[in-house]
Motif scaffolding. Structure first.
Motif, PDB file in Angstrom:
ATOM      1  N   LYS A 243       0.839  -1.186   0.000  1.00 53.83           N
ATOM      2  CA  LYS A 243       0.000   0.000   0.000  1.00 53.83           C
ATOM      3  C   LYS A 243       0.882   1.247   0.000  1.00 53.83           C
ATOM      4  N   GLN A 244       0.420   2.309  -0.680  1.00 57.24           N
ATOM      5  CA  GLN A 244       1.120   3.582  -0.724  1.00 57.24           C
ATOM      6  C   GLN A 244       0.640   4.476   0.420  1.00 57.24           C
ATOM      7  N   PRO A 245       1.343   5.587   0.695  1.00 62.03           N
ATOM      8  CA  PRO A 245       0.947   6.468   1.807  1.00 62.03           C
ATOM      9  C   PRO A 245      -0.476   6.984   1.700  1.00 62.03           C
ATOM     10  N   ASP A 246      -1.003   7.130   0.466  1.00 60.94           N
ATOM     11  CA  ASP A 246      -2.370   7.646   0.319  1.00 60.94           C
ATOM     12  C   ASP A 246      -3.426   6.542   0.403  1.00 60.94           C
ATOM     13  N   GLY A 247      -2.979   5.324   0.741  1.00 59.74           N
ATOM     14  CA  GLY A 247      -3.918   4.229   0.926  1.00 59.74           C
ATOM     15  C   GLY A 247      -4.171   3.395  -0.311  1.00 59.74           C
ATOM     16  N   ARG A 248      -3.770   3.891  -1.464  1.00 56.82           N
ATOM     17  CA  ARG A 248      -3.970   3.131  -2.701  1.00 56.82           C
ATOM     18  C   ARG A 248      -2.909   2.043  -2.844  1.00 56.82           C
ATOM     19  N   SER A 249      -3.261   0.990  -3.548  1.00 54.56           N
ATOM     20  CA  SER A 249      -2.260  -0.015  -3.890  1.00 54.56           C
ATOM     21  C   SER A 249      -1.461   0.481  -5.084  1.00 54.56           C
ATOM     22  N   LEU A 250      -0.309  -0.098  -5.284  1.00 57.53           N
ATOM     23  CA  LEU A 250       0.509   0.282  -6.432  1.00 57.53           C
ATOM     24  C   LEU A 250      -0.238   0.006  -7.726  1.00 57.53           C
ATOM     25  N   ASN A 251      -0.977  -1.074  -7.770  1.00 56.57           N
ATOM     26  CA  ASN A 251      -1.732  -1.394  -8.981  1.00 56.57           C
ATOM     27  C   ASN A 251      -2.812  -0.345  -9.270  1.00 56.57           C
ATOM     28  N   GLU A 252      -3.410   0.232  -8.217  1.00 57.00           N
ATOM     29  CA  GLU A 252      -4.400   1.290  -8.426  1.00 57.00           C
ATOM     30  C   GLU A 252      -3.746   2.550  -8.982  1.00 57.00           C
ATOM     31  N   ILE A 253      -2.547   2.857  -8.511  1.00 50.13           N
ATOM     32  CA  ILE A 253      -1.810   4.008  -9.040  1.00 50.13           C
ATOM     33  C   ILE A 253      -1.459   3.777 -10.505  1.00 50.13           C
ATOM     34  N   ILE A 254      -1.042   2.567 -10.824  1.00 54.32           N
ATOM     35  CA  ILE A 254      -0.669   2.232 -12.203  1.00 54.32           C
ATOM     36  C   ILE A 254      -1.855   2.444 -13.142  1.00 54.32           C
ATOM     37  N   ASP A 255      -3.045   2.088 -12.691  1.00 55.54           N
ATOM     38  CA  ASP A 255      -4.235   2.223 -13.539  1.00 55.54           C
ATOM     39  C   ASP A 255      -4.493   3.673 -13.944  1.00 55.54           C
ATOM     40  N   ASP A 256      -4.010   4.634 -13.143  1.00 51.17           N
ATOM     41  CA  ASP A 256      -4.248   6.053 -13.441  1.00 51.17           C
ATOM     42  C   ASP A 256      -3.167   6.674 -14.320  1.00 51.17           C
ATOM     43  N   ILE A 257      -2.151   5.914 -14.668  1.00 53.22           N
ATOM     44  CA  ILE A 257      -1.039   6.449 -15.463  1.00 53.22           C
ATOM     45  C   ILE A 257      -1.386   6.340 -16.951  1.00 53.22           C
ATOM     46  N   PRO A 258      -1.281   7.421 -17.717  1.00 54.23           N
ATOM     47  CA  PRO A 258      -1.579   7.348 -19.157  1.00 54.23           C
ATOM     48  C   PRO A 258      -0.641   6.370 -19.867  1.00 54.23           C
ATOM     49  N   ALA A 259      -1.159   5.700 -20.884  1.00 48.51           N
ATOM     50  CA  ALA A 259      -0.345   4.726 -21.610  1.00 48.51           C
ATOM     51  C   ALA A 259       0.851   5.382 -22.294  1.00 48.51           C
ATOM     52  N   ASP A 260       0.710   6.653 -22.681  1.00 48.02           N
ATOM     53  CA  ASP A 260       1.783   7.337 -23.394  1.00 48.02           C
ATOM     54  C   ASP A 260       2.560   8.298 -22.490  1.00 48.02           C
ATOM     55  N   TRP A 261       2.598   8.024 -21.189  1.00 48.01           N
ATOM     56  CA  TRP A 261       3.221   8.936 -20.219  1.00 48.01           C
ATOM     57  C   TRP A 261       4.650   9.296 -20.580  1.00 48.01           C
ATOM     58  N   TYR A 262       5.384   8.356 -21.172  1.00 48.96           N
ATOM     59  CA  TYR A 262       6.815   8.547 -21.445  1.00 48.96           C
ATOM     60  C   TYR A 262       7.061   9.527 -22.589  1.00 48.96           C
ATOM     61  N   GLN A 263       5.997   9.973 -23.278  1.00 48.20           N
ATOM     62  CA  GLN A 263       6.160  10.953 -24.346  1.00 48.20           C
ATOM     63  C   GLN A 263       6.200  12.388 -23.812  1.00 48.20           C
ATOM     64  N   GLU A 264       5.979  12.554 -22.512  1.00 45.38           N
ATOM     65  CA  GLU A 264       6.098  13.869 -21.901  1.00 45.38           C
ATOM     66  C   GLU A 264       7.563  14.156 -21.572  1.00 45.38           C
ATOM     67  N   PRO A 265       7.946  15.440 -21.411  1.00 43.09           N
ATOM     68  CA  PRO A 265       9.355  15.782 -21.156  1.00 43.09           C
ATOM     69  C   PRO A 265       9.917  15.093 -19.916  1.00 43.09           C
ATOM     70  N   TRP A 266      11.239  14.871 -19.957  1.00 43.97           N
ATOM     71  CA  TRP A 266      11.959  14.176 -18.888  1.00 43.97           C
ATOM     72  C   TRP A 266      12.962  15.114 -18.225  1.00 43.97           C
ATOM     73  N   TYR A 267      13.270  14.774 -16.974  1.00 41.64           N
ATOM     74  CA  TYR A 267      14.356  15.439 -16.242  1.00 41.64           C
ATOM     75  C   TYR A 267      15.237  14.327 -15.691  1.00 41.64           C
ATOM     76  N   TYR A 268      16.569  14.477 -15.861  1.00 38.22           N
ATOM     77  CA  TYR A 268      17.389  13.409 -15.287  1.00 38.22           C
ATOM     78  C   TYR A 268      18.552  13.944 -14.492  1.00 38.22           C
ATOM     79  N   LEU A 269      18.976  13.139 -13.493  1.00 40.07           N
ATOM     80  CA  LEU A 269      19.757  13.689 -12.397  1.00 40.07           C
ATOM     81  C   LEU A 269      20.567  12.622 -11.673  1.00 40.07           C
ATOM     82  N   TYR A 270      21.565  13.115 -10.950  1.00 39.14           N
ATOM     83  CA  TYR A 270      22.295  12.308  -9.969  1.00 39.14           C
ATOM     84  C   TYR A 270      21.679  12.556  -8.590  1.00 39.14           C
ATOM     85  N   VAL A 271      21.391  11.499  -7.866  1.00 36.36           N
ATOM     86  CA  VAL A 271      20.868  11.643  -6.514  1.00 36.36           C
ATOM     87  C   VAL A 271      21.851  12.416  -5.638  1.00 36.36           C
ATOM     88  N   SER A 272      23.137  12.166  -5.825  1.00 38.21           N
ATOM     89  CA  SER A 272      24.153  12.770  -4.963  1.00 38.21           C
ATOM     90  C   SER A 272      24.392  14.240  -5.268  1.00 38.21           C
TER      91      SER A 272
END
Length: 772
Positions: free
Chosen positions: A140-169
């Motif tokens: 379960k996620q902090p908002d009470g939803r399961s990961l699978n419920e969150i996945i259902d809300d993600i658009p199929a073409d989400w990866y076509q939106e702009p990206w940001y990439y980074l080093y954690v450190s």
């Protein structure tokens, strides 16, 4: 036993290998096992038997156990296949479909060297798939939803939106320059303000950091970044807030400090099989006789034998020729009383794994299962073109490599229908499309057999050449020569800059680019004093460069902001590397510090007689790395730094108008090579309700008058009359905030011959084109 006799006759076995063979040659089980290996595998299999003999004494029990394990795998795989047939029953039946099983089974056989390996890979695939599916259903996620419920809300073409990439450190550090997952969690507000939801996180696993984290010593979040607990908290927060996270899949090689390699050196037979070995005679070759310079890149031409013992030549590129010009690491292995030549293509402290070995693939599936079950949505397959090696090839883009990528794709999609692959392949835009695969359906989800988002470094090189040299010809000579992806939904990802080097092989005016990046420029510092700085460093036999984008653009905020505008016009998806939007400059101190650290690392690993010198360890890529504090980022938002303002505005417009995210564009005559002009047309489900856009950009430091033939606009648009609605005006330095101006631009047929307007230095305009 014919191949082993050939090896003996050709003196390809050392004395201990031959002695072991003669001790067991009359044992039926030994003969049954050795006959399943090909010519170049046999010496290393004999060495593994030597290690097992040192542990257990006589090998008869070992031989019997190995044959029984193979038979057990064969039977279990047969039961699994039968369970997916019509009317069949199997515990894994609910995980997939008969059609998908057939595809997975076929890929396992294409990747494996022999049928028994294919059986073992198939079983590992489903074992870790079942384990991860259970975890995803329970978590379960902090908002009470399961990961699978969150996945259902993600658009199929989400990866076509702009990206940001980074080093954690390095991204959003505290005031002491320390970064980690806690700090990254605190930076989500900044990314929200930019309008970016797609994050690619560079390696954040345990590592000696000899190669910026790509020398992994344990496939788990580094304790110095907060460890697994902090990583899980970050993922929960990111998932709940609608962020989509991709991470690296680095399985071509690992650090020599990884437990797997250390256990191999300690004589553990299982882990000895994890790593590729070279023919022993390679260490005796004269490098000067086998190195060839091909258009700037250096290659080794290495003699060896293929599966049947036929002589072949293997052509292998030298990836870091400034540091080392071999492809092997000579290390003593306990129990063998000799040094073994381990294969390595990258740095000497990164040893290559045998990705076709079932036990290595089991580790890969275990790692993927853990990450995807935490909500990771994308895996960037680092250096995937190199993952499989075969004698007589250049060890790039082999059929087994494509089969492996397809198998990884099957695993991801069976876990999460929104999960994607981002192949990292440094090649032309056309050749890159081979990694896109073809349109297909996996576990009921329309997708592709290959990569979904392709990092296109040729398009990146074109963008750099265009904005550095201030002319549009690099764009228009390549923008329509990108190849096709066989109907797949793969998109090109275009980083304005990135953590790696600028590869010069994609530059049309290569000598001019070398001179430009290695040259100096003048700028005004904070006190308005005139200063000089160097744009970057050319290295790797002249085929690579290290330089931050801001230095390459002379620290001119107008040019930096205009470059981001051009990035968003390219036929692909923009990717922003951390700090680029702030005008971050070269980190010379970072490079010098890392040079000393890498030199000491190489001395420690290779010994004082390695021949490595401090000068060899300079890595110009480090100019593009280093800590940037959270305060610096939020200050840029508060002060409305031009590039951050522009990115936020363009992200808003891109989500609203499909013409700004499509690849459907045509050039517009501007009568000046320094003026970029194009029409972009809407695509997708919302296209019918939307209009085209006209984009104009002045790439140079002088005000230019743009002249666009009105008849050309009418021909492309088929509008009897039109008006232009201004959505963005980048006036040299300050992009306007969200507003619409429509009163000044309206044109009728026959009036005027040209659409004319003045564009100040480094300015840009973006219009919606409306009929009437």
């Amino acid at each position: 036993m014919e191949l082993i006799h050939q090896l003996i006759a050709e003196k390809e076995l050392d004395a201990e290998q031959e002695a072991l063979y003669r001790r067991y040659a009359d044992r039926p089980a030994f003969r049954e096992i050795i006959n399943t290996y090909c010519y170049y595998e046999i010496p290393h299999v004999l060495d593994r038997f030597r290690l097992q003999e040192a542990q257990a004494g006589d090998l008869d029990a070992i031989f019997s156990k190995q044959i029984k394990r193979w038979e057990k795998d064969r039977q279990e795989a047969a039961v699994l296949r039968a369970g997916f047939r019509a009317g069949g029953d199997h515990p894994y039946r609910q995980l997939s479909t008969p059609g998908d099983l057939a595809s997975i089974d076929s890929l396992c056989q294409q990747l494996a060297r022999r049928q028994r390996d294919a059986d073992a890979i198939l079983l590992a695939f489903f074992r870790f798939l079942a384990q991860a599916r259970r975890q995803m259903e329970e978590k379960k996620q902090p908002d009470g939803r399961s990961l699978n419920e969150i996945i259902d809300d993600i658009p199929a073409d989400w990866y076509q939106e702009p990206w940001y990439y980074l080093y954690v450190s390095y991204f959003g550090t505290d005031e002491k320059g320390q970064g980690g997952f806690e700090q990254l969690t605190n930076m989500l507000n900044y990314l929200d303000a930019l309008g970016i939801k797609n994050l690619y996180i560079l390696p954040h696993y345990e590592s000696p950091n000899g190669d910026a984290g790509y020398d992994i010593s344990a496939y788990e979040p580094a304790e110095s970044y907060g460890g697994m607990a902090a990583f899980q908290n970050f993922m929960e927060q990111a998932n709940s807030r609608g962020f989509r996270v991709a991470t690296d899949l680095v399985f071509n090689h690992c650090s020599v400090e990884h437990e797997w390699f250390q256990r191999a050196l300690a004589g553990d037979p299982q882990y000895y099989d994890y790593f590729l070995k070279c023919p022993a005679h390679w260490a005796q070759l004269s490098l000067s006789e086998i190195i060839k310079d091909e258009a700037g890149d250096l290659y080794l031409y290495l003699p060896e034998k293929d599966e049947l013992g036929n002589p072949v030549i293997s052509r292998r590129i030298l990836i870091f020729p400034d540091v080392d010009q071999t492809l092997w690491l000579k290390k003593k292995v306990a129990g063998l009383d000799k040094e073994v030549l381990f294969y390595r293509e990258f740095y000497p402290f990164q040893v290559d794994m045998d990705i076709q070995e079932p036990m290595v693939l089991q580790e890969l599936f275990r790692f993927l299962a853990e990450e995807i079950s935490m909500g990771i949505l994308g895996k960037r397959t680092d250096a995937i073109a190199h993952w499989v090696k075969q004698p007589g090839t250049d060890a790039k883009n082999l059929p087994q490599t494509y089969a492996l990528q397809k198998l990884i794709k099957q695993f991801l999609k069976h876990l999460n229908p929104r999960a994607i692959i981002l192949p990292e392949v440094v090649t032309t835009s056309k050749e890159l499309k081979a990694y896109a695969g073809e349109a297909t359906i996996i576990n009921g989800t329309p997708t592709t057999t290959g990569g979904d988002a392709l990092l296109d470094f040729q398009l990146q090189g074109m963008l750099r050449e265009m904005v550095y040299f201030q002319k549009t010809s690099p764009f228009w000579t390549q923008a329509f020569d990108l190849g096709t992806a066989k109907g797949s939904t793969a998109v090109s990802l275009i980083p304005i800059e990135h953590h790696d080097e600028t590869y010069m092989g994609f530059i049309q005016e290569i000598e001019a680019m070398r001179a430009y990046l290695s040259g100096n420029y003048n700028y005004l510092d904070e006190n308005h004093n005139d200063r000089a700085a160097r744009r970057g460093i050319i290295y790797k036999n002249g085929m690579s460069a290290g330089a931050r984008y801001a230095d390459a653009l002379n620290r001119d905020a107008r040019r930096i902001t205009n470059a981001f505008f051009c990035l968003y016009l390219l036929p692909g998806t923009p990717v922003i590397y951390y700090g680029s939007e702030l005008g971050t400059t070269n980190e010379w101190g970072q490079m010098e510090r890392r040079q000393k650290e890498q030199y000491l690392t190489l001395l420690r690993l290779l010994g004082p007689d390695s021949g490595i010198h401090l000068a060899d360890c300079r890595d110009p890529r480090e100019l593009q790395r280093g800590p940037i504090s959270a305060r610096t980022y939020y200050q840029a938002l508060e002060e409305a730094y031009p590039a951050t303002e522009l990115i936020g505005r363009l992200n808003f417009l891109r989500k609203r108008y499909t013409a700004l995210s499509s690849t459907n564009l045509v050039p517009i005559d501007t009568f000046d090579e320094r003026l970029l002009g194009m029409l972009r047309f809407p695509e997708g489900a919302r296209a019918e309700d939307q209009q085209p856009f006209l984009a104009l950009s002045n790439l140079c430091e002088q005000e230019l008058r743009c002249k666009i033939p009105f008849a050309q606009l009418q021909n492309h648009l088929n509008y009897p009359t039109l008006k232009l609605v201004e959505h963005l005006r980048l006036d040299g330095i300050n992009p306007q905030k969200a507003r619409v101006l429509s009163s000044d631009y309206r044109f009728n047929p026959g009036q005027p011959e040209y659409l004319e307007m003045a564009l100040p230095a480094y300015s840009a305009l973006l219009f919606e084109v409306i009929p009437g």
